[in-house]
Design an enzyme around this catalytic site. Structure first.
Site, short mmCIF file in Angstrom:
data_model
loop_
_atom_site.label_atom_id
_atom_site.label_comp_id
_atom_site.label_asym_id
_atom_site.label_seq_id
_atom_site.Cartn_x
_atom_site.Cartn_y
_atom_site.Cartn_z
N HIS A 27 41.11 25.03 -67.58
CA HIS A 27 39.85 24.88 -68.31
C HIS A 27 40.08 25.12 -69.79
O HIS A 27 41.12 25.62 -70.21
CB HIS A 27 38.84 25.94 -67.85
CG HIS A 27 38.46 25.86 -66.41
ND1 HIS A 27 37.37 25.15 -65.98
CD2 HIS A 27 39.03 26.40 -65.31
CE1 HIS A 27 37.28 25.27 -64.66
NE2 HIS A 27 38.27 26.01 -64.23
N TYR A 44 36.67 33.16 -64.89
CA TYR A 44 38.07 32.74 -64.83
C TYR A 44 38.97 33.88 -64.33
O TYR A 44 38.62 35.04 -64.42
CB TYR A 44 38.57 32.29 -66.21
CG TYR A 44 37.71 31.21 -66.82
CD1 TYR A 44 37.63 29.94 -66.26
CD2 TYR A 44 36.98 31.46 -67.98
CE1 TYR A 44 36.84 28.95 -66.83
CE2 TYR A 44 36.19 30.48 -68.56
CZ TYR A 44 36.12 29.23 -67.98
OH TYR A 44 35.35 28.25 -68.54
N HIS A 79 39.94 20.69 -65.12
CA HIS A 79 38.58 20.71 -64.59
C HIS A 79 38.03 19.29 -64.50
O HIS A 79 37.39 18.92 -63.52
CB HIS A 79 37.71 21.61 -65.48
CG HIS A 79 36.35 21.86 -64.94
ND1 HIS A 79 35.37 22.44 -65.69
CD2 HIS A 79 35.78 21.63 -63.73
CE1 HIS A 79 34.26 22.55 -64.98
NE2 HIS A 79 34.49 22.06 -63.78
N LYS A 130 32.95 15.41 -67.59
CA LYS A 130 33.15 16.49 -68.56
C LYS A 130 34.57 16.34 -69.10
O LYS A 130 35.46 15.89 -68.39
CB LYS A 130 32.98 17.83 -67.83
CG LYS A 130 32.83 19.03 -68.70
CD LYS A 130 32.53 20.24 -67.82
CE LYS A 130 32.09 21.40 -68.69
NZ LYS A 130 31.75 22.56 -67.89
N CYS A 135 36.57 18.84 -70.20
CA CYS A 135 37.35 20.06 -69.98
C CYS A 135 38.62 19.78 -69.17
O CYS A 135 38.51 19.19 -68.10
CB CYS A 135 36.46 21.08 -69.27
SG CYS A 135 37.25 22.65 -68.88
#
Length: 160
Positions: free
Chosen positions: A10, A39, A125, A137, A139
């Site tokens: 991430h 995390y 991710h 996304k 990420c």
């Protein structure tokens, strides 16, 4: 120890000039209603790796994370999440602005985790998001699979 088969990379979606760590992320995640940083490791701009074992805010490896959002049930249970600090430019757009020290630490973390959980797949991710067909996304703001290949880090093909 939990049954882990996926390691997920991430980014914090912060600018390169923001020197934050797991303490700040812990506050942000608590503001979202989570009980702590989601995390299992946070890698600061200077390459420092923050984990529960080093006395920082990330979750211990034996605790389920909270880092994959709406990717579907079970993913947090079967995965570990590592977060690189950075990932956006001054306009808030995705940017691979990570330092060499961060990438060296990421390699070290992933290799350590692969020793603990052999055969685990590694993905960004955004790769998990594509796999589970949830909202796109950026990420972690770089393509993890070619990076793994360039570093000689083995990972099985992504599986659902």
């Amino acid at each position: 120890m939990r049954n882990i088969d996926t390691l997920i990379v991430h980014c914090s979606a912060t600018r390169a000039d923001m020197d934050i760590g797991s303490s700040e992320i812990d506050v942000w995640h608590r503001q979202r209603g989570w009980f702590r940083c989601g995390y299992h490791a946070v890698i600061r701009r200077d390459g420092t790796v923050e984990t529960a074992a080093t006395g920082h805010k990330p979750r211990p490896l034996d605790m389920v994370g909270s880092h994959v959002g709406g990717c579907g049930p079970g993913w947090n249970t079967r995965s570990l999440g590592v977060c690189l600090v950075g990932g956006i430019d001054r306009k808030g757009e995705p940017e691979n602005n990570f330092t060499e020290a961060q990438f060296a630490s990421l390699e070290r973390v992933l290799r350590e985790w692969l020793k603990l959980f052999p055969g685990s797949q590694i993905m960004g991710h955004r790769d998990l998001i594509k796999l589970t067909r949830t909202s796109p996304k950026a990420c972690p703001s770089f393509d993890v699979l070619p990076w793994l290949s360039a570093r000689g880090i083995p990972t099985p093909a992504p599986h659902g």
